[in-house]
Scaffold this active site. Structure first.
Site, PDB file in Angstrom:
ATOM      1  N   LYS A  56       5.087   4.143  -1.226  1.00 47.80           N
ATOM      2  CA  LYS A  56       5.270   5.419  -1.922  1.00 47.80           C
ATOM      3  C   LYS A  56       6.585   6.099  -1.546  1.00 47.80           C
ATOM      4  O   LYS A  56       7.103   6.918  -2.299  1.00 47.80           O
ATOM      5  CB  LYS A  56       4.090   6.337  -1.632  1.00 47.80           C
ATOM      6  CG  LYS A  56       2.788   5.861  -2.257  1.00 47.80           C
ATOM      7  CD  LYS A  56       1.593   6.686  -1.801  1.00 47.80           C
ATOM      8  CE  LYS A  56       0.304   6.158  -2.432  1.00 47.80           C
ATOM      9  NZ  LYS A  56      -0.907   6.837  -1.927  1.00 47.80           N
ATOM     10  N   GLY A  80       0.828  -1.206   0.000  1.00 48.37           N
ATOM     11  CA  GLY A  80       0.000   0.000   0.000  1.00 48.37           C
ATOM     12  C   GLY A  80       0.863   1.257   0.000  1.00 48.37           C
ATOM     13  O   GLY A  80       1.976   1.279  -0.533  1.00 48.37           O
ATOM     14  N   SER A  81       0.361   2.288   0.652  1.00 47.11           N
ATOM     15  CA  SER A  81       0.988   3.609   0.542  1.00 47.11           C
ATOM     16  C   SER A  81       2.356   3.720   1.198  1.00 47.11           C
ATOM     17  O   SER A  81       3.089   4.676   0.935  1.00 47.11           O
ATOM     18  CB  SER A  81       0.055   4.668   1.131  1.00 47.11           C
ATOM     19  OG  SER A  81      -1.115   4.783   0.341  1.00 47.11           O
ATOM     20  N   THR A  82       2.729   2.786   2.082  1.00 46.10           N
ATOM     21  CA  THR A  82       4.087   2.840   2.632  1.00 46.10           C
ATOM     22  C   THR A  82       5.133   2.676   1.529  1.00 46.10           C
ATOM     23  O   THR A  82       6.260   3.160   1.659  1.00 46.10           O
ATOM     24  CB  THR A  82       4.290   1.745   3.701  1.00 46.10           C
ATOM     25  OG1 THR A  82       3.912   0.473   3.148  1.00 46.10           O
ATOM     26  CG2 THR A  82       3.454   2.037   4.941  1.00 46.10           C
TER      27      THR A  82
END
Length: 663
Positions: free
Chosen positions: A319, A315-317
């Site tokens: 990014k 997920g967004s980690t």
């Protein structure tokens, strides 16, 4: 008549001559036989003498040893396994001295009675016990039921004084902290051989060499007093010092236990690493088990050390990695260049939405990270391009195992280059469509904030001779490669601090400590398709952000009764861990830091004033309350201290006393 007498005389002479000559021949043959017998007998005597001489003077030791071995009965003495310590010399795995049961079948006078009593004490089948004690062997070890006996059972057996029944020294592996670090430490089998975790990985070092007590007995199993008993001392295994720091592990275990009880997730995990070395400071996952009672544990729990085994979309980690790669390629200035988030991006007909309805509007690329804008990261992925993005995934080590010195590590799943098309490129940029393990992610993020250096993670610090205390193996940090520049890494740290002060990671903000981090809310993939309910909520934090000492990752799979966002559920847990861990590691508070940006839903905080020395009636503040403790008219101490922050509506504890008690 004369003819007849002559004839008879001639016959007599002939017969006499024949008889004489015949006896002579027989006698001659007999002499020859006697000579041969003498020769043979002489040779036999010579052979016997030579054999005796050989036995007495040449092969004496070998023959004597074989004779002694036939008389010898060896009772084994188990060597203790090496102990396992944390980096602060705290014992994590120890040994207990115990007893095991051994029988000498030839000495047992009443096998039926012996089998009856032993089976009753050991709670086992009497017939099987009878079979064991009647085996045609010199010594029989009764196992598994007779191994590592509890003290009361050993006492009951010893009290019976049964002929041919002996108790010998044994060792029992002991995990004093029970479920603490369970999947990482692992456990051993009944013969003290490593089966899981570090016990298995380092079994050759931890295992010792068994000793024995040797007695000498004749064929009737009676002691031969002419030979004294021999004691061969066991050699204990080597000790191991881990990189695990109990100052960190204790807090991680406590907070994960609390979160597991509060949110009832399918699983929860945490991993802390020193970004400057690759040393693992803490590793934990729930559900867990007690290694002292592993036989009653679920094999799926003890065989899966989630921080290195569990593979899922980050997920967004993720990014952080995409953002670092783009900064390193100088594809934008994060404070000057902008991107307009209209709420979605179209890629090959696929509509990729923002988590915020209508999008975030015009943003700098710093704000794209702070707001965790998926469309914004689709744009960053476009700018990187297929080749660069794919190369950075490899450079960050996400396409293979990290090589950590633990068993059961997974490698994750990444698209092959040929199948890495525009849609895959877009989704991977914001952490979807790629499956990695927590340890892969943490190592990569460490490289983003430590100057760009990717290290091989490790958990064993030293292997030490338990007797001489000599260091046999001394592990050091191992640089794999530099992925981004030190200047880029400095920019990344600055951007990640902004996520905590101004973005989705505000719930990890700590007054006095500069924290950086990134939240994650990932869909759960089951059998290749996304689950209809539940998410993996995560947060990765770096502290202190200006000179990182620890990178902490926390993830919960399908928590219940909570807001399904990493920033609202996972980040506060990480904050609680940092609050206790940073002072324990000696990280000092800073006098100034970025102020946290507040929105209307946030609870405001205020700096606590100095009340020490004031009278009770002068203690006032409209933003927070007070709790008075003790008797007296003067304030002698207070909590929180001067300059620390307190949430609006909370109470400052005021300790009262006499004026002379003021410090």
């Amino acid at each position: 008549m004369n003819f007849s007498l002559n004839h008879i005389y001639c016959d007599f002479l002939f017969l006499f001559s024949y008889k004489y000559n015949g006896d002579k021949m027989i006698f001659t043959k007999m002499i020859k036989k006697i000579r041969w017998v003498n020769i043979v007998m002489t040779m036999i005597v010579i052979a016997i003498v030579l054999r005796l001489a050989y036995s007495q003077f040449i092969a004496y030791e070998e023959i004597s040893l074989k004779a002694i071995e036939s008389w010898q009965r060896g009772f084994p003495l188990e060597a203790a396994r090496g102990k396992i310590y944390d980096s602060q010399n705290k014992i994590l795995v120890d040994n207990l001295t115990t007893s095991s049961l051994i029988v000498v079948p030839s000495q047992i006078k009443d096998p039926v009675n012996t089998a009856y009593h032993l089976s009753k004490i050991l709670n086992c089948d009497e017939k099987k016990m009878l079979e064991k004690i009647q085996k045609k062997v010199s010594v029989e070890r009764i196992q598994p039921e007779g191994r590592q006996l509890h003290e009361d059972k050993a006492y009951q057996i010893d009290k019976l004084k049964l002929p041919g029944v002996y108790l010998v020294q044994d060792t029992l592996r002991y995990y004093p902290h029970k479920n603490y670090l369970a999947q990482t430490l692992g456990f051993v089998g009944i013969d003290n051989q490593g089966l899981v975790g570090l016990e298995l990985k380092y079994d050759e070092y931890l295992s010792g060499v068994n000793g024995s007590i040797n007695y000498y007995m004749n064929a009737k199993s009676q002691n031969l007093n002419i030979y004294p008993a021999e004691y061969n001392y066991p050699t204990n295994g080597m000790d191991i010092e881990l990189t695990i720091d109990t100052r960190v592990q204790d807090v991680v275990e406590r907070e994960l236990n609390n979160a597991y009880q509060t949110y009832n997730p399918d699983s929860i995990l945490a991993l802390a690493m020193n970004p400057k070395t690759g040393q693992i400071l803490a590793m934990c996952s729930k559900p867990d088990f007690d290694p002292n009672d592993y036989k009653n544990a679920d094999s799926e729990i003890y065989n899966r050390n989630l921080p290195i085994w569990k593979s899922y979309e980050p997920g967004s980690t993720f990014k952080i990695l995409t953002f670092s790669a783009a900064l390193n390629e100088k594809l934008f200035d994060m404070d000057k260049d902008t991107y307009y988030d209209k709420g979605y991006e179209i890629v090959k007909g696929a509509r990729i939405k923002s988590w915020k309805k209508g999008g975030h509007g015009l943003q700098t690329f710093r704000e794209v990270l702070q707001n965790s804008s998926n469309p914004g990261f689709v744009e960053i992925g476009r700018r990187l391009g297929k080749d660069k993005l794919y190369q950075y995934v490899q450079d960050f080590g996400l396409n293979k195992k990290t090589g950590v010195d633990l068993t059961g590590e997974s490698s994750g799943i990444m698209f092959s280059y040929d199948k890495f098309n525009e849609v895959e490129q877009a989704t991977v940029a914001f952490g979807q469509g790629i499956s990695i393990t927590p340890i892969q992610l943490v190592r990569a993020v460490c490289a983003c904030v430590n100057g760009g250096y990717l290290y091989k993670p490790y958990i064993v610090n030293k292997i030490i001779d338990s007797k001489t205390h000599e260091v046999i193996v001394d592990n050091k940090k191992q640089l794999v490669r530099q992925v981004i520049s030190e200047e880029t890494s400095k920019q990344v740290r600055d951007a990640l601090e902004g996520v905590v002060t101004d973005g989705g990671g505000k719930n990890a903000y700590i007054d006095g400590y500069r924290i950086g981090g990134k939240t994650g809310t990932a869909q759960r993939a089951i059998n290749g398709t996304y689950a209809g309910n539940g998410y993996i909520l995560s947060f990765i934090g770096i502290a202190p952000i200006d000179d990182p000492e620890i990178v902490l990752y926390l993830a919960m799979d399908n928590p219940k009764n909570c807001v399904q966002y990493g920033g609202t559920t996972a980040a506060p847990i990480a904050r609680k861990i940092f609050v206790d861990v940073l002072p324990a590691l000696g990280v000092k508070k800073v006098k100034s830091q970025r102020e946290k940006a507040y929105v209307w839903t946030d609870i405001p905080t205020f700096k606590v004033e100095n009340y020490v020395g004031l009278t009770k009636k002068d203690v006032k503040n409209e933003n927070y309350g007070f709790e008075f403790i003790g008797e007296g008219d003067y304030v002698i101490d207070q909590l929180p201290r001067v300059g620390e922050r307190i949430d609006a509506g909370k109470k400052v504890k005021i300790m009262l006393g006499n004026k002379e008690n003021i410090r």
